[in-house]
Motif scaffolding. Structure first.
Motif, PDB file in Angstrom:
ATOM      1  N   GLY A   1      26.338  46.825 -19.543  1.00  0.00           N
ATOM      2  CA  GLY A   1      26.547  45.949 -18.396  1.00  0.00           C
ATOM      3  C   GLY A   1      28.025  45.760 -18.102  1.00  0.00           C
ATOM      4  O   GLY A   1      28.442  45.728 -16.937  1.00  0.00           O
ATOM      5  N   PHE A   2      28.828  45.653 -19.176  1.00  0.00           N
ATOM      6  CA  PHE A   2      30.271  45.476 -19.016  1.00  0.00           C
ATOM      7  C   PHE A   2      30.896  46.710 -18.358  1.00  0.00           C
ATOM      8  O   PHE A   2      31.701  46.600 -17.430  1.00  0.00           O
ATOM      9  N   LEU A   3      30.498  47.893 -18.835  1.00  0.00           N
ATOM     10  CA  LEU A   3      31.030  49.135 -18.260  1.00  0.00           C
ATOM     11  C   LEU A   3      30.573  49.299 -16.807  1.00  0.00           C
ATOM     12  O   LEU A   3      31.338  49.776 -15.962  1.00  0.00           O
ATOM     13  N   ALA A   4      29.337  48.890 -16.528  1.00  0.00           N
ATOM     14  CA  ALA A   4      28.842  48.958 -15.149  1.00  0.00           C
ATOM     15  C   ALA A   4      29.654  48.050 -14.246  1.00  0.00           C
ATOM     16  O   ALA A   4      29.963  48.398 -13.094  1.00  0.00           O
ATOM     17  N   PHE A   5      30.016  46.886 -14.764  1.00  0.00           N
ATOM     18  CA  PHE A   5      30.828  45.948 -13.980  1.00  0.00           C
ATOM     19  C   PHE A   5      32.202  46.544 -13.685  1.00  0.00           C
ATOM     20  O   PHE A   5      32.687  46.463 -12.545  1.00  0.00           O
ATOM     21  N   LEU A   6      32.842  47.122 -14.697  1.00  0.00           N
ATOM     22  CA  LEU A   6      34.166  47.720 -14.489  1.00  0.00           C
ATOM     23  C   LEU A   6      34.094  48.859 -13.477  1.00  0.00           C
ATOM     24  O   LEU A   6      34.967  48.989 -12.605  1.00  0.00           O
TER      25      LEU A   6
ATOM     26  N   SER B   1      33.592  47.423 -10.013  1.00  0.00           N
ATOM     27  CA  SER B   1      34.843  46.813  -9.541  1.00  0.00           C
ATOM     28  C   SER B   1      35.820  47.877  -9.048  1.00  0.00           C
ATOM     29  O   SER B   1      36.495  47.702  -8.026  1.00  0.00           O
ATOM     30  N   LEU B   2      35.877  49.004  -9.782  1.00  0.00           N
ATOM     31  CA  LEU B   2      36.777  50.087  -9.388  1.00  0.00           C
ATOM     32  C   LEU B   2      36.342  50.714  -8.073  1.00  0.00           C
ATOM     33  O   LEU B   2      37.161  50.963  -7.179  1.00  0.00           O
ATOM     34  N   ILE B   3      35.041  50.961  -7.937  1.00  0.00           N
ATOM     35  CA  ILE B   3      34.525  51.558  -6.701  1.00  0.00           C
ATOM     36  C   ILE B   3      34.801  50.643  -5.511  1.00  0.00           C
ATOM     37  O   ILE B   3      35.209  51.097  -4.436  1.00  0.00           O
TER      38      ILE B   3
END
Length: 200
Positions: A5-10, A13-15
């Motif tokens: 979930g954390f990696l998905a959030f990052l 956010s980048l996209i």
């Protein structure tokens, strides 16, 4: 929050940072007018604006804006006025052949701050974006932490853009190129203002 979930959030956010919008147009305009220093000041202002809405959403304050039709419409009208003001100045302002006096860091910061604070879509987006990555019942500190990470990712992306613009700043600030690009950025800002005006 899980690691996935954390990696998905990052990644999300980048996209989101990479999608061109008001911030990119404003950054281009400020880079043309004042170079790297003005661009950095503009990014600082924009990210304070993002932080305002991100933290407000994390604390539940932005919900009040969405719940109040009057408050939302007032902010939307203000946002339209800001975008049109900057856009008209860039598109129809006098563009001299000599290099203009660079804007101060304070004016760059204010331009970035006003553009994002007066953006109701940013407030609504923060409300819908952040909670997606938090489990129900999670403490507000989790949302505040994610808000901070969102601002950090956004900042890093704009710093990368500034680094790229710095490489071609000499070309950007040629009189003919500067005039054309500033008018293009002005047209983009006006277009975004009109889009915000007609959207409900």
């Amino acid at each position: 929050m899980t690691w996935s979930g954390f990696l998905a959030f990052l990644l999300a956010s980048l996209i989101l940072a990479m999608v061109p919008g008001v911030g990119t147009a404003m950054l281009l305009r400020q880079s043309i007018r004042g170079g790297r220093r003005a661009a950095l000041a503009t990014v600082a202002g924009m990210e304070v604006g993002v932080a305002v809405w991100a933290v407000a959403a994390a604390l539940g304050l932005s919900v009040l804006l969405v719940a109040s039709e009057v408050a939302y419409q007032a902010l939307r009208i203000g946002g339209v006025a800001v975008l049109l003001w900057f856009g008209v100045k860039a598109l129809f302002g006098k563009h001299k052949d000599v290099e203009p006096e660079p804007p101060t860091s304070g004016s760059g910061f204010r331009a970035g701050l006003v553009v994002n604070v007066a953006n109701p879509k940013l407030a609504v987006f923060a409300i819908s974006f952040l909670p997606q990555f938090v489990e129900p019942g999670a403490g507000k500190w989790v949302l505040v932490t994610l808000a901070g990470l969102w601002v950090l990712v956004d900042t890093l992306w704009y710093l990368l853009i500034i680094a790229l613009l710095t490489k071609i700043v000499g070309w950007l600030r040629r009189a003919t190129v500067r005039t054309r690009l500033e008018r293009v950025s002005g047209a983009v800002l006006i277009g975004l203002g009109i889009k915000l005006a007609v959207q409900s």
